[in-house]
Enzyme design. Structure first.
Site, PDB file in Angstrom:
ATOM      1  N   PHE A  10       0.908  -1.133   0.017  1.00  0.00           N
ATOM      2  CA  PHE A  10      -0.101  -0.077  -0.197  1.00  0.00           C
ATOM      3  C   PHE A  10       0.950   1.274   0.118  1.00  0.00           C
ATOM      4  CE2 PHE A  10      -2.959  -2.823   1.462  1.00  0.00           C
ATOM      5  CZ  PHE A  10      -4.269  -2.672   1.125  1.00  0.00           C
ATOM      6  N   ASP A  11       0.673   1.888  -0.810  1.00  0.00           N
ATOM      7  CA  ASP A  11       0.712   3.869  -0.637  1.00  0.00           C
ATOM      8  C   ASP A  11       0.638   4.153   1.230  1.00  0.00           C
ATOM      9  OD1 ASP A  11       1.740   6.166  -1.221  1.00  0.00           O
ATOM     10  OD2 ASP A  11      -0.254   6.885  -2.097  1.00  0.00           O
ATOM     11  N   LEU A  12       0.508   5.242   1.155  1.00  0.00           N
ATOM     12  CA  LEU A  12      -0.329   5.782   2.129  1.00  0.00           C
ATOM     13  C   LEU A  12      -0.584   7.184   2.212  1.00  0.00           C
ATOM     14  CD1 LEU A  12      -0.151   5.614   5.225  1.00  0.00           C
ATOM     15  CD2 LEU A  12       1.790   6.556   5.968  1.00  0.00           C
TER      16      LEU A  12
END
Length: 220
Positions: A10-12
């Site tokens: 996941f990107d944040l």
């Protein structure tokens, strides 16, 4: 035959949480400290995703690395103090992460943000327990390079899925042989993401639940 995934990255910023308040205020804190005009709110969105060093260079027109490092350091001064806590988690993310974690497939965060900042944000929202690790970036490190190291170390394989809101996430995934999912509740437009042919294009956080049956070992 549908692709099944054995790891979720996941990107944040713009994917798990909305960082605009903390990032925008910290950018302006740095810019104004060094005599630059602050960014208006509408001009802050393009800064969400790319490494800060590049964004400061583009905005100031300066190639003086020492000065650009000063801007990043000044930004981080405020961000470390209060900026990280000005994030807001997107509605539905906590529930979606729990559903995906319940499949037993490991998850991690791969962000251009410094790892310690990212960890503090995850802990702030009570979701850090879902992630095996946080892979953070730094000056002169591109996201595709972060992902390449994860591939080289055998931490993720070509069966992993990168989930993010900007073209940088799609490009990093494809450059490393991974599938990508673009999310439309963040800061990348449909056109930006669709141009890179993601395996999934998700319009709302609830649509993350559609990934549950695609996770290897799913217990759903």
């Amino acid at each position: 035959m549908k692709q099944h995934y054995d790891f979720l990255l996941f990107d944040l910023d713009g994917t798990i949480s909305d960082p605009i308040e903390g990032i925008g205020r910290s950018i302006n804190y740095a810019l104004e400290h060094y005599g630059y005009a602050p960014l208006l709110r509408d001009a802050q969105s393009p800064w969400i995703g790319p490494p800060l060093f590049h964004s400061f260079r583009a905005y100031t027109g300066r190639d003086d690395e020492a000065h650009l490092h000063e801007l990043v350091a000044k930004y981080r001064e405020r961000y470390a103090d209060v900026g990280y806590a000005e994030n807001t988690i997107y509605p539905g993310i906590a529930e979606a992460l729990q559903a995906l974690a319940d499949t037993g497939v490991p998850m991690a965060v791969c962000t251009s943000k410094r790892a310690d900042f990212a960890q503090r944000i995850l802990e702030l929202f009570g979701i850090a327990r879902h992630f095996s690790f946080v892979d953070g970036g730094d000056i002169h490190i591109e996201k595709w390079e972060q992902m390449a190291k994860l591939r080289e170390r055998g931490i993720v394989t070509e069966h992993a899925l990168m989930i993010g809101d900007r073209e940088f996430d799609m490009l990093a995934a494809h450059r490393n042989g991974l599938s990508a999912a673009g999310v439309l509740w963040g800061y990348g437009s449909r056109e930006e993401l669709a141009a890179h042919a993601p395996a999934h294009l998700l319009a709302a956080t609830a649509e993350l639940h559609a990934l549950v049956p695609l996770c290897e070992g799913s217990r759903s």
